[in-house]
Design an enzyme around this catalytic site. Structure first.
Site, PDB file in Angstrom:
ATOM      1  N   ASP A  30       0.820  -1.213   0.000  1.00 22.21           N
ATOM      2  CA  ASP A  30       0.000   0.000   0.000  1.00 22.21           C
ATOM      3  C   ASP A  30       0.849   1.257   0.000  1.00 22.21           C
ATOM      4  O   ASP A  30       0.500   2.256  -0.632  1.00 22.21           O
ATOM      5  CB  ASP A  30      -0.991   0.003   1.159  1.00 22.21           C
ATOM      6  CG  ASP A  30      -0.370  -0.145   2.527  1.00 22.21           C
ATOM      7  OD1 ASP A  30       0.699  -0.765   2.631  1.00 22.21           O
ATOM      8  OD2 ASP A  30      -0.952   0.362   3.500  1.00 22.21           O
ATOM      9  N   SER A  61      -8.299   4.953  28.956  1.00 21.79           N
ATOM     10  CA  SER A  61      -8.320   3.645  28.307  1.00 21.79           C
ATOM     11  C   SER A  61      -8.602   2.566  29.340  1.00 21.79           C
ATOM     12  O   SER A  61      -7.938   2.498  30.383  1.00 21.79           O
ATOM     13  CB  SER A  61      -6.983   3.359  27.626  1.00 21.79           C
ATOM     14  OG  SER A  61      -6.925   2.005  27.205  1.00 21.79           O
ATOM     15  N   GLY A 116      -0.248  -5.289  19.287  1.00 20.85           N
ATOM     16  CA  GLY A 116       1.015  -5.881  18.868  1.00 20.85           C
ATOM     17  C   GLY A 116       0.892  -7.157  18.090  1.00 20.85           C
ATOM     18  O   GLY A 116       1.889  -7.830  17.830  1.00 20.85           O
ATOM     19  N   SER A 120      -3.829  -4.358  13.597  1.00 20.26           N
ATOM     20  CA  SER A 120      -4.138  -2.939  13.435  1.00 20.26           C
ATOM     21  C   SER A 120      -4.933  -2.356  14.591  1.00 20.26           C
ATOM     22  O   SER A 120      -5.903  -1.625  14.395  1.00 20.26           O
ATOM     23  CB  SER A 120      -4.881  -2.688  12.118  1.00 20.26           C
ATOM     24  OG  SER A 120      -4.055  -3.003  11.029  1.00 20.26           O
ATOM     25  N   SER A 122      -3.847  -0.033  16.491  1.00 17.32           N
ATOM     26  CA  SER A 122      -3.639   1.420  16.473  1.00 17.32           C
ATOM     27  C   SER A 122      -4.557   2.088  15.467  1.00 17.32           C
ATOM     28  O   SER A 122      -5.138   3.147  15.740  1.00 17.32           O
ATOM     29  CB  SER A 122      -2.172   1.749  16.172  1.00 17.32           C
ATOM     30  OG  SER A 122      -1.780   1.256  14.902  1.00 17.32           O
ATOM     31  N   ASP A 166      -4.592  -0.019   6.624  1.00 15.70           N
ATOM     32  CA  ASP A 166      -5.203  -0.348   7.908  1.00 15.70           C
ATOM     33  C   ASP A 166      -6.386   0.561   8.198  1.00 15.70           C
ATOM     34  O   ASP A 166      -7.455   0.113   8.623  1.00 15.70           O
ATOM     35  CB  ASP A 166      -4.176  -0.218   9.026  1.00 15.70           C
ATOM     36  CG  ASP A 166      -3.048  -1.223   8.912  1.00 15.70           C
ATOM     37  OD1 ASP A 166      -3.149  -2.138   8.072  1.00 15.70           O
ATOM     38  OD2 ASP A 166      -2.064  -1.084   9.662  1.00 15.70           O
ATOM     39  N   TYR A 218      10.389  -0.787   9.982  1.00 10.50           N
ATOM     40  CA  TYR A 218       9.372  -0.523   8.962  1.00 10.50           C
ATOM     41  C   TYR A 218       9.795   0.669   8.104  1.00 10.50           C
ATOM     42  O   TYR A 218       9.695   0.648   6.874  1.00 10.50           O
ATOM     43  CB  TYR A 218       8.045  -0.264   9.663  1.00 10.50           C
ATOM     44  CG  TYR A 218       6.838  -0.163   8.761  1.00 10.50           C
ATOM     45  CD1 TYR A 218       6.011  -1.264   8.553  1.00 10.50           C
ATOM     46  CD2 TYR A 218       6.497   1.026   8.138  1.00 10.50           C
ATOM     47  CE1 TYR A 218       4.890  -1.177   7.749  1.00 10.50           C
ATOM     48  CE2 TYR A 218       5.378   1.125   7.331  1.00 10.50           C
ATOM     49  CZ  TYR A 218       4.581   0.020   7.143  1.00 10.50           C
ATOM     50  OH  TYR A 218       3.479   0.114   6.336  1.00 10.50           O
TER      51      TYR A 218
END
Length: 376
Positions: A30, A61, A116, A120, A122, A166, A218
């Site tokens: 992508d 959270s 992790g 996805s 995040s 994502d 990455y």
């Protein structure tokens, strides 16, 4: 669980949910503006939210440390917010950078997307917050626009140079379909993905090996691909046709050739996967998935011993195909299996992990589900 009222002293305006994703094929294409084929998962990040008019962003959270993070929206800038709170803060910052006059909010966030695991989490967090802000502030942005905002949040605020897959999967997924995305023009098509009617299941194997895409690996891969495209005088590696792959490789230094070979062949695997699904042959995806893993392992080199073992064990147990999914360096693998063989495959993978001394893997069945939406 602590309630919204207990945290913030009032009730939320509403609740929004955004899913994690599994990518079937098209890994790392992508950001080379190629093609991908993900599905949205049933697992979601949920955001209960209420608008604030004092410029304060308050975040809690359910998976965090029990504290409310409080930030001044006007002071948000890359590098100013660490940890999980950086992702929702990034979305608010990106909306403001795009010219949307948004202010504060109270946000209670809860998630059952494994972190992790290459699923996805995040992006799901970003898209849940983006969806909430879109409604709270009446922005009227389309799903694709919110996905781009969320990608910009992760690229420019968090510092991960990810592509848009994502976020697009999380925003635009649809139940019973895979999302065929052209990352260059952001056009999408929902491709039938009804495994149950074909007697199949998609098993997700969380290796419990965690990765951090912000650690530089990455970014180094993306930089290598961009360098290769520049040397080939092309806008992106997507512009290398399959018939021109060998001549292109001959023009590149040795260290860049495997990256280019993966991207070009992976784009072709996406096209093959879409053709199979359109033809009503989801079982035919098996060899495509396995070939994709070999390319990710040998050419792109983003696999790891745990994901390799998950793939090998699943295939040995009779899976039709298997591959790693996600950014790599850990995370999850997927295996396409017959319904009657799902439990046996899961048991074989778990046994292989025990023999290798690895932690017990997480095992779930992936079902193509709806994208981001308001749920109350």
């Amino acid at each position: 669980m602590t309630t919204f009222h207990e945290l913030f002293g009032h009730a939320p305006t509403g609740e929004w949910a955004a899913p994690g994703r599994v990518n079937l094929i098209g890994e790392h294409t992508d950001y080379n503006l190629g093609f991908v084929l993900p599905i949205a998962l049933p697992q979601t990040v949920r955001a209960r939210a209420r608008r604030r008019d004092d410029g304060r962003l308050r975040l809690y959270s359910a998976q965090g440390d029990g504290r409310v993070a409080e930030l001044a929206v006007a002071d948000l800038a890359p590098g100013t917010v660490a940890g999980w709170a950086g992702y929702p803060a990034a979305v608010v910052w990106a909306l403001r950078q795009a010219g949307h006059p948004v202010g504060g909010a109270d946000l209670l966030l809860d998630s059952d997307v494994p972190t992790g695991a290459g699923l996805s989490s995040s992006a799901a967090l970003e898209c849940a917050v983006a969806s909430a802000y879109n409604d709270l502030y009446g922005l009227g942005l389309a799903a694709q626009d919110l996905a781009v905002v969320a990608q910009q949040a992760e690229n420019r605020f968090v510092g991960v140079p990810c592509g848009v897959m994502d976020q697009m999967a999380s925003m635009c997924g649809r139940a019973g379909t895979a999302l065929h995305l052209d990352a260059r023009d952001l056009s999408i098509r929902h491709v039938p993905f009804d495994l149950a009617s074909a007697g199949l299941r998609l098993l997700v194997i969380d290796t419990r090996t965690r990765h951090d895409l912000a650690d530089g690996a990455y970014a180094a891969l993306r930089a290598g691909c961009e360098r290769a495209a520049a040397l080939l005088d092309l806008p992106a590696l997507r512009d290398v046709p399959p018939s021109g792959l060998d001549p292109a490789l001959g023009r590149l230094p040795a260290e860049l050739r495997p990256l280019v070979r993966h991207v070009v062949t992976e784009n072709e695997r996406v096209r093959r996967a879409v053709a199979l699904l359109d033809a009503g042959d989801p079982a035919g995806l098996g060899p495509v998935l396995t070939a994709g893993h070999a390319s990710l392992r040998d050419d792109y080199r983003v696999s790891c011993p745990e994901t390799d073992l998950a793939v090998e064990a699943a295939l040995s147990a009779g899976a039709l195909g298997a591959r790693m999914t996600g950014g790599g360096f850990g995370g999850s693998a997927i295996a396409l299996v017959a319904v009657g063989a799902a439990d046996e495959t899961a048991a074989a993978v778990a046994a292989a992990f025990r023999r290798a001394g690895y932690p017990e893997p997480g095992l779930v069945h992936a079902i193509a589900s709806a994208g981001a939406r308001r749920v109350s």
